[in-house]
Design a protein around this motif. Structure first.
Motif, PDB file in Angstrom:
ATOM      1  N   ARG A 276       0.911  -1.254  -0.105  1.00 12.46           N
ATOM      2  CA  ARG A 276      -0.186  -0.069  -0.044  1.00 12.46           C
ATOM      3  C   ARG A 276       1.101   1.338  -0.114  1.00 12.46           C
ATOM      4  NH1 ARG A 276      -3.424  -2.881   3.502  1.00 12.46           N
ATOM      5  NH2 ARG A 276      -2.414  -2.077   5.349  1.00 12.46           N
ATOM      6  N   ASN A 277       1.845   1.192   1.001  1.00  5.02           N
ATOM      7  CA  ASN A 277       2.834   2.320   1.006  1.00  5.02           C
ATOM      8  C   ASN A 277       3.505   2.734  -0.731  1.00  5.02           C
ATOM      9  OD1 ASN A 277       2.283   2.924   3.594  1.00  5.02           O
ATOM     10  ND2 ASN A 277       4.157   1.556   4.438  1.00  5.02           N
ATOM     11  N   VAL A 278       3.942   1.704  -1.166  1.00  5.66           N
ATOM     12  CA  VAL A 278       4.486   1.659  -2.388  1.00  5.66           C
ATOM     13  C   VAL A 278       3.344   2.460  -3.501  1.00  5.66           C
ATOM     14  CG1 VAL A 278       5.790   0.649  -4.506  1.00  5.66           C
ATOM     15  CG2 VAL A 278       6.427   0.068  -2.093  1.00  5.66           C
ATOM     16  N   LEU A 279       2.361   1.954  -3.440  1.00 11.18           N
ATOM     17  CA  LEU A 279       1.156   2.358  -4.498  1.00 11.18           C
ATOM     18  C   LEU A 279       0.933   3.725  -4.128  1.00 11.18           C
ATOM     19  CD1 LEU A 279      -0.797  -0.777  -4.590  1.00 11.18           C
ATOM     20  CD2 LEU A 279       0.496  -0.147  -6.523  1.00 11.18           C
ATOM     21  N   ASP A 280       0.820   4.000  -2.882  1.00 13.75           N
ATOM     22  CA  ASP A 280       0.378   5.538  -2.567  1.00 13.75           C
ATOM     23  C   ASP A 280       1.512   6.198  -2.914  1.00 13.75           C
ATOM     24  OD1 ASP A 280      -1.986   4.723  -1.603  1.00 13.75           O
ATOM     25  OD2 ASP A 280      -1.269   4.635   0.811  1.00 13.75           O
ATOM     26  N   GLU A 281       2.903   5.916  -2.822  1.00 15.65           N
ATOM     27  CA  GLU A 281       3.840   6.794  -2.959  1.00 15.65           C
ATOM     28  C   GLU A 281       4.154   7.169  -4.592  1.00 15.65           C
ATOM     29  OE1 GLU A 281       8.888   6.683  -3.681  1.00 15.65           O
ATOM     30  OE2 GLU A 281       7.777   4.964  -2.380  1.00 15.65           O
ATOM     31  N   LEU A 282       3.948   6.107  -5.654  1.00 20.08           N
ATOM     32  CA  LEU A 282       3.810   6.230  -7.205  1.00 20.08           C
ATOM     33  C   LEU A 282       2.617   6.544  -7.528  1.00 20.08           C
ATOM     34  CD1 LEU A 282       6.558   2.989  -7.423  1.00 20.08           C
ATOM     35  CD2 LEU A 282       6.716   5.341  -7.129  1.00 20.08           C
ATOM     36  N   ASP A 283       1.732   6.327  -7.059  1.00 16.50           N
ATOM     37  CA  ASP A 283       0.197   6.589  -7.776  1.00 16.50           C
ATOM     38  C   ASP A 283      -0.883   7.374  -6.596  1.00 16.50           C
ATOM     39  OD1 ASP A 283      -1.784   6.642  -9.535  1.00 16.50           O
ATOM     40  OD2 ASP A 283      -2.246   4.682  -9.452  1.00 16.50           O
ATOM     41  N   PRO A 284      -0.436   8.268  -6.046  1.00 11.98           N
ATOM     42  CA  PRO A 284      -1.098   8.952  -4.842  1.00 11.98           C
ATOM     43  C   PRO A 284      -2.559   9.146  -5.441  1.00 11.98           C
ATOM     44  CG  PRO A 284       0.451  10.465  -5.682  1.00 11.98           C
ATOM     45  CD  PRO A 284       0.673   9.119  -6.438  1.00 11.98           C
ATOM     46  N   ARG A 285      -2.973   9.491  -6.587  1.00 13.09           N
ATOM     47  CA  ARG A 285      -4.283   9.883  -7.053  1.00 13.09           C
ATOM     48  C   ARG A 285      -5.151   8.581  -7.390  1.00 13.09           C
ATOM     49  NH1 ARG A 285      -3.624  14.250 -11.719  1.00 13.09           N
ATOM     50  NH2 ARG A 285      -5.772  14.115 -11.474  1.00 13.09           N
ATOM     51  N   ARG A 286      -4.163   7.456  -7.746  1.00 11.61           N
ATOM     52  CA  ARG A 286      -4.815   6.014  -8.008  1.00 11.61           C
ATOM     53  C   ARG A 286      -5.425   6.172  -9.211  1.00 11.61           C
ATOM     54  NH1 ARG A 286      -7.380   4.065  -2.132  1.00 11.61           N
ATOM     55  NH2 ARG A 286      -5.558   4.573  -1.008  1.00 11.61           N
ATOM     56  N   ILE A 287      -4.753   6.539 -10.295  1.00 12.97           N
ATOM     57  CA  ILE A 287      -5.304   7.016 -11.512  1.00 12.97           C
ATOM     58  C   ILE A 287      -4.214   5.937 -12.628  1.00 12.97           C
ATOM     59  CG2 ILE A 287      -6.847   8.507 -11.372  1.00 12.97           C
ATOM     60  CD1 ILE A 287      -4.856  10.467 -12.526  1.00 12.97           C
ATOM     61  N   SER A 288      -2.824   5.864 -12.146  1.00  8.36           N
ATOM     62  CA  SER A 288      -1.761   5.584 -13.138  1.00  8.36           C
ATOM     63  C   SER A 288      -1.536   4.365 -13.118  1.00  8.36           C
ATOM     64  CB  SER A 288      -0.316   6.295 -12.519  1.00  8.36           C
ATOM     65  OG  SER A 288      -0.700   7.476 -12.607  1.00  8.36           O
ATOM     66  N   VAL A 289      -1.735   3.379 -11.990  1.00 10.16           N
ATOM     67  CA  VAL A 289      -1.515   1.993 -12.139  1.00 10.16           C
ATOM     68  C   VAL A 289      -2.833   1.034 -12.499  1.00 10.16           C
ATOM     69  CG1 VAL A 289      -0.715   0.100 -10.671  1.00 10.16           C
ATOM     70  CG2 VAL A 289       0.285   2.253 -10.349  1.00 10.16           C
ATOM     71  N   THR A 290      -2.689   0.287 -13.555  1.00  9.72           N
ATOM     72  CA  THR A 290      -3.922  -0.482 -13.855  1.00  9.72           C
ATOM     73  C   THR A 290      -4.051  -1.776 -13.308  1.00  9.72           C
ATOM     74  OG1 THR A 290      -2.707  -1.374 -15.580  1.00  9.72           O
ATOM     75  CG2 THR A 290      -3.975   0.825 -16.153  1.00  9.72           C
ATOM     76  N   ARG A 291      -2.717  -2.157 -12.900  1.00 11.10           N
ATOM     77  CA  ARG A 291      -2.902  -3.736 -12.087  1.00 11.10           C
ATOM     78  C   ARG A 291      -1.620  -3.791 -11.477  1.00 11.10           C
ATOM     79  NH1 ARG A 291      -3.713  -5.052 -17.057  1.00 11.10           N
ATOM     80  NH2 ARG A 291      -5.685  -5.886 -16.843  1.00 11.10           N
ATOM     81  N   PHE A 292      -1.539  -4.589 -10.284  1.00  5.54           N
ATOM     82  CA  PHE A 292      -0.295  -4.850  -9.802  1.00  5.54           C
ATOM     83  C   PHE A 292      -0.132  -6.200  -9.309  1.00  5.54           C
ATOM     84  CE2 PHE A 292      -2.902  -3.721  -6.286  1.00  5.54           C
ATOM     85  CZ  PHE A 292      -2.630  -4.429  -5.311  1.00  5.54           C
ATOM     86  N   SER A 293       0.886  -6.983  -9.029  1.00  3.48           N
ATOM     87  CA  SER A 293       1.089  -8.325  -8.696  1.00  3.48           C
ATOM     88  C   SER A 293       2.224  -8.295  -7.775  1.00  3.48           C
ATOM     89  CB  SER A 293       1.163  -9.314  -9.716  1.00  3.48           C
ATOM     90  OG  SER A 293       1.956  -9.217 -10.523  1.00  3.48           O
TER      91      SER A 293
END
Length: 326
Positions: A276-293
């Motif tokens: 969650r911390n990495v995703l919040d850091e790299l995509d704080p607006r939650r629109i850039s990452v389409t999926r993760f694993s």
């Protein structure tokens, strides 16, 4: 003092002309365990097996198998081991039963005991229904099982398996793994060479990673994956621009980047909090990452970390998913 290892090698060296095949290899295999030698073609795995099984003399170093010196006490070593190579060493013109009875007679058993031992092994390896058929009619998996059964006629203490599942289909490969697991439960010591990552991960108590005739790492599969590879968080981005911007911002923190799939990977401990911390850091607006694993480390990752190429080697055509008797 602890119990003497079933297999012990110190400083093994072997060269052919100017080509060094083994360079100071050390091994120690406790009784009743399985050590997997993992590495690409040319790593020195088969040469190691041939030296330990007395078929080849080392240029330097010492080795003992089942408590006996492989150079000075070859007869004693050979009476306690079995070697199954990459290709089945059975007589295709004889039936499965005849092959095993022949091996039993060559091992010194009288006719009655040889018949009983053959029947026992045919049942153990699920070959009773095919006992009266010529071995040339057997499938690849059946031939490999018959080959291994022939190697067990003399009830060896130590078994060398040199890439025993090469060329087998997934079902036959799984059957061989079950047979090997049964041998370990019976207290037999196994040294297995393989290029298959999943095979080493599934069967081995310890793994020795070889490359260029050297041991470059050793440990349990879990230790190697934890210490040398680690988990990775892979993120797929929406656009090439976003991918490029994040990749530039991460720099060396990115351990994987694939522009074709717009995927970037960064190390992670695998916990939900860290993800969650990495995703919040790299995509704080939650629109850039389409999926993760979260990519769980494999022995292929270990080998890639150590050598810069996968364990199958650059030319072997194997992938991570492919998971002679003395």
């Amino acid at each position: 003092m602890g119990e003497q290892p079933a297999i012990e090698a110190i400083g093994l060296e072997k060269s052919y002309g100017d080509t060094k095949v083994l360079t100071g290899l050390d091994l120690s295999v406790p009784k009743g365990s399985l050590l997997a030698l993992l590495g690409p073609n040319g790593a020195g795995k088969t040469t190691t097996v041939r030296i330990l099984s007395t078929l080849l003399r080392a240029d330097a170093g010492q080795a003992r198998v089942a408590g006996f010196d492989v150079r000075a006490q070859r007869r004693e070593v050979r009476s306690r081991i079995s070697l199954t190579g990459q290709f089945a060493a059975i007589d295709g013109l004889q039936t499965g039963e005849e092959n095993l009875r022949m091996m039993a007679r060559l091992s010194g058993l009288p006719p009655g005991q040889a018949r009983r031992r053959a029947a026992e092994l045919l049942e153990r390896f699920d070959l009773t229904a095919a006992a009266k058929r010529r071995a040339e009619t057997y499938s690849g998996g059946m031939r490999r099982r018959l080959d291994l059964a022939a190697g067990l006629v003399g009830q060896p203490e130590v078994i060398f398996l040199d890439e025993p599942t090469t060329g087998l289909d997934p079902r036959s490969k799984q059957q061989m793994w079950e047979v090997i697991t049964g041998l370990l439960r019976a207290g037999v010591t196994v040294l297995l060479t393989t290029q298959y990552l999943l095979e080493a991960d599934e069967l081995a108590d310890r793994v020795v990673v070889m490359d260029g005739g050297r041991k470059i790492a050793e440990g349990t599969p879990a230790q190697l994956k934890h210490d040398l590879a680690g988990a990775r968080l892979d993120m797929e981005f929406t656009t090439a621009a976003t991918f490029g911007e994040v990749a530039g911002r991460l720099g060396h923190r990115a351990v994987h980047a694939d522009q074709a799939t717009l995927t970037i990977g960064v190390p992670t401990d695998g916990s939900s909090a860290h993800v969650r911390n990495v995703l919040d850091e790299l995509d704080p607006r939650r629109i850039s990452v389409t999926r993760f694993s979260v990519h769980t480390p494999t022995l292929d990752d270990v080998f890639l970390t150590l050598t810069g190429h996968g364990a199958a080697g650059p030319a072997s055509g194997l992938t991570q998913k492919e998971s002679s008797h003395v």
